[in-house]
Design a protein around this motif. Structure first.
Motif, PDB file in Angstrom:
ATOM      1  N   GLY A   4       0.804  -1.221   0.000  1.00  0.00           N
ATOM      2  CA  GLY A   4       0.000   0.000   0.000  1.00  0.00           C
ATOM      3  C   GLY A   4       0.834   1.266   0.000  1.00  0.00           C
ATOM      4  N   GLN A   5       2.067   1.191  -0.496  1.00  0.00           N
ATOM      5  CA  GLN A   5       2.976   2.330  -0.447  1.00  0.00           C
ATOM      6  C   GLN A   5       3.257   2.941  -1.815  1.00  0.00           C
ATOM      7  OE1 GLN A   5       6.261   0.373   1.437  1.00  0.00           O
ATOM      8  NE2 GLN A   5       5.534   0.889   3.489  1.00  0.00           N
ATOM      9  N   ALA A   6       2.613   2.447  -2.853  1.00  0.00           N
ATOM     10  CA  ALA A   6       2.850   2.941  -4.215  1.00  0.00           C
ATOM     11  C   ALA A   6       1.833   4.017  -4.560  1.00  0.00           C
ATOM     12  CB  ALA A   6       2.742   1.785  -5.200  1.00  0.00           C
ATOM     13  N   PRO A   7       2.124   4.802  -5.584  1.00  0.00           N
ATOM     14  CA  PRO A   7       1.124   5.769  -6.034  1.00  0.00           C
ATOM     15  C   PRO A   7      -0.132   5.045  -6.523  1.00  0.00           C
ATOM     16  CG  PRO A   7       3.033   5.762  -7.510  1.00  0.00           C
ATOM     17  CD  PRO A   7       3.344   4.866  -6.383  1.00  0.00           C
ATOM     18  N   ARG A   8      -1.245   5.724  -6.433  1.00  0.00           N
ATOM     19  CA  ARG A   8      -2.516   5.139  -6.847  1.00  0.00           C
ATOM     20  C   ARG A   8      -2.484   4.816  -8.339  1.00  0.00           C
ATOM     21  NH1 ARG A   8      -8.400   8.057  -6.670  1.00  0.00           N
ATOM     22  NH2 ARG A   8      -9.535   6.291  -7.483  1.00  0.00           N
ATOM     23  N   MET A   9      -2.948   3.615  -8.659  1.00  0.00           N
ATOM     24  CA  MET A   9      -2.968   3.173 -10.051  1.00  0.00           C
ATOM     25  C   MET A   9      -4.412   3.002 -10.491  1.00  0.00           C
ATOM     26  SD  MET A   9       0.304   0.784 -10.427  1.00  0.00           S
ATOM     27  CE  MET A   9       0.334   1.285 -12.116  1.00  0.00           C
ATOM     28  N   ARG A  10      -4.619   3.193 -11.785  1.00  0.00           N
ATOM     29  CA  ARG A  10      -5.944   3.019 -12.376  1.00  0.00           C
ATOM     30  C   ARG A  10      -5.844   1.963 -13.471  1.00  0.00           C
ATOM     31  NH1 ARG A  10      -8.762   7.539 -10.632  1.00  0.00           N
ATOM     32  NH2 ARG A  10      -7.388   9.128  -9.809  1.00  0.00           N
ATOM     33  N   LYS A  11      -6.814   1.072 -13.469  1.00  0.00           N
ATOM     34  CA  LYS A  11      -6.836   0.016 -14.466  1.00  0.00           C
ATOM     35  C   LYS A  11      -7.796   0.418 -15.585  1.00  0.00           C
ATOM     36  CE  LYS A  11      -6.781  -4.952 -14.657  1.00  0.00           C
ATOM     37  NZ  LYS A  11      -6.918  -6.170 -13.867  1.00  0.00           N
ATOM     38  N   LEU A  12      -7.294   0.419 -16.796  1.00  0.00           N
ATOM     39  CA  LEU A  12      -8.091   0.767 -17.957  1.00  0.00           C
ATOM     40  C   LEU A  12      -8.956  -0.430 -18.373  1.00  0.00           C
ATOM     41  CD1 LEU A  12      -5.399   2.635 -20.087  1.00  0.00           C
ATOM     42  CD2 LEU A  12      -7.062   3.598 -18.493  1.00  0.00           C
ATOM     43  N   PRO A  13      -9.999  -0.199 -19.159  1.00  0.00           N
ATOM     44  CA  PRO A  13     -10.849  -1.315 -19.596  1.00  0.00           C
ATOM     45  C   PRO A  13     -10.078  -2.418 -20.335  1.00  0.00           C
ATOM     46  CG  PRO A  13     -11.914   0.776 -20.073  1.00  0.00           C
ATOM     47  CD  PRO A  13     -10.523   1.094 -19.579  1.00  0.00           C
ATOM     48  N   ASN A  14      -8.955  -2.070 -20.956  1.00  0.00           N
ATOM     49  CA  ASN A  14      -8.162  -3.089 -21.664  1.00  0.00           C
ATOM     50  C   ASN A  14      -7.191  -3.811 -20.730  1.00  0.00           C
ATOM     51  OD1 ASN A  14      -6.156  -1.212 -21.224  1.00  0.00           O
ATOM     52  ND2 ASN A  14      -5.784  -0.778 -23.379  1.00  0.00           N
ATOM     53  N   GLY A  15      -7.208  -3.503 -19.437  1.00  0.00           N
ATOM     54  CA  GLY A  15      -6.379  -4.185 -18.449  1.00  0.00           C
ATOM     55  C   GLY A  15      -5.058  -3.507 -18.157  1.00  0.00           C
ATOM     56  N   GLN A  16      -4.697  -2.501 -18.933  1.00  0.00           N
ATOM     57  CA  GLN A  16      -3.437  -1.802 -18.700  1.00  0.00           C
ATOM     58  C   GLN A  16      -3.562  -0.880 -17.498  1.00  0.00           C
ATOM     59  OE1 GLN A  16      -2.202   0.185 -22.252  1.00  0.00           O
ATOM     60  NE2 GLN A  16      -2.018  -1.695 -23.418  1.00  0.00           N
ATOM     61  N   LEU A  17      -2.421  -0.636 -16.840  1.00  0.00           N
ATOM     62  CA  LEU A  17      -2.386   0.226 -15.665  1.00  0.00           C
ATOM     63  C   LEU A  17      -1.853   1.597 -16.035  1.00  0.00           C
ATOM     64  CD1 LEU A  17      -0.934  -2.283 -13.080  1.00  0.00           C
ATOM     65  CD2 LEU A  17      -3.301  -1.548 -13.293  1.00  0.00           C
ATOM     66  N   ARG A  18      -2.400   2.617 -15.397  1.00  0.00           N
ATOM     67  CA  ARG A  18      -1.937   3.990 -15.584  1.00  0.00           C
ATOM     68  C   ARG A  18      -1.882   4.674 -14.228  1.00  0.00           C
ATOM     69  NH1 ARG A  18      -1.272   2.182 -19.953  1.00  0.00           N
ATOM     70  NH2 ARG A  18      -1.792   3.058 -21.976  1.00  0.00           N
ATOM     71  N   VAL A  19      -1.006   5.663 -14.143  1.00  0.00           N
ATOM     72  CA  VAL A  19      -0.898   6.500 -12.946  1.00  0.00           C
ATOM     73  C   VAL A  19      -1.127   7.938 -13.391  1.00  0.00           C
ATOM     74  CG1 VAL A  19       0.621   7.296 -11.098  1.00  0.00           C
ATOM     75  CG2 VAL A  19       0.750   4.938 -11.864  1.00  0.00           C
ATOM     76  N   ARG A  20      -2.028   8.615 -12.736  1.00  0.00           N
ATOM     77  CA  ARG A  20      -2.258  10.023 -13.054  1.00  0.00           C
ATOM     78  C   ARG A  20      -1.059  10.826 -12.574  1.00  0.00           C
ATOM     79  NH1 ARG A  20      -7.796  12.052 -10.966  1.00  0.00           N
ATOM     80  NH2 ARG A  20      -7.110  13.837 -12.182  1.00  0.00           N
ATOM     81  N   ARG A  21      -0.668  11.801 -13.352  1.00  0.00           N
ATOM     82  CA  ARG A  21       0.482  12.648 -13.018  1.00  0.00           C
ATOM     83  C   ARG A  21       0.313  13.255 -11.635  1.00  0.00           C
ATOM     84  NH1 ARG A  21       5.462  13.272 -12.924  1.00  0.00           N
ATOM     85  NH2 ARG A  21       5.544  12.620 -15.058  1.00  0.00           N
ATOM     86  N   GLN A  22      -0.884  13.747 -11.308  1.00  0.00           N
ATOM     87  CA  GLN A  22      -1.076  14.386 -10.009  1.00  0.00           C
ATOM     88  C   GLN A  22      -0.947  13.380  -8.865  1.00  0.00           C
ATOM     89  OE1 GLN A  22      -4.938  16.092 -10.752  1.00  0.00           O
ATOM     90  NE2 GLN A  22      -5.949  14.563  -9.498  1.00  0.00           N
ATOM     91  N   ASP A  23      -1.337  12.116  -9.087  1.00  0.00           N
ATOM     92  CA  ASP A  23      -1.167  11.081  -8.060  1.00  0.00           C
ATOM     93  C   ASP A  23       0.314  10.770  -7.841  1.00  0.00           C
ATOM     94  OD1 ASP A  23      -3.912  10.880  -7.708  1.00  0.00           O
ATOM     95  OD2 ASP A  23      -4.113   9.173  -9.066  1.00  0.00           O
TER      96      ASP A  23
END
Length: 62
Positions: free
Chosen positions: A30-49
């Protein structure tokens, strides 16, 4: 040049200079920046996060 708002995991790993395995261990704790999973399964991190995560790391180190 403006920075992208959604970063790929590879871009995040390059920026924080960390291996994928170390990042996933940190994420499991639980120490990493927040990640978002896209509908295609890929992970992204918002710049502000990612920027907020960097700020928290700096505060914890002080």
């Amino acid at each position: 040049m403006t920075r992208p708002q959604m970063l790929k995991l590879r871009e995040v790993l390059e920026e924080i200079d960390m291996s994928r395995a170390a990042f996933y261990r940190m994420r499991a704790r639980g120490q990493a920046p927040r990640m978002r999973k896209l509908p295609n399964g890929q992970l992204r991190v918002r710049r502000q996060d990612l920027d907020a995560w960097w700020d928290r790391c700096e505060q914890n180190a002080a």
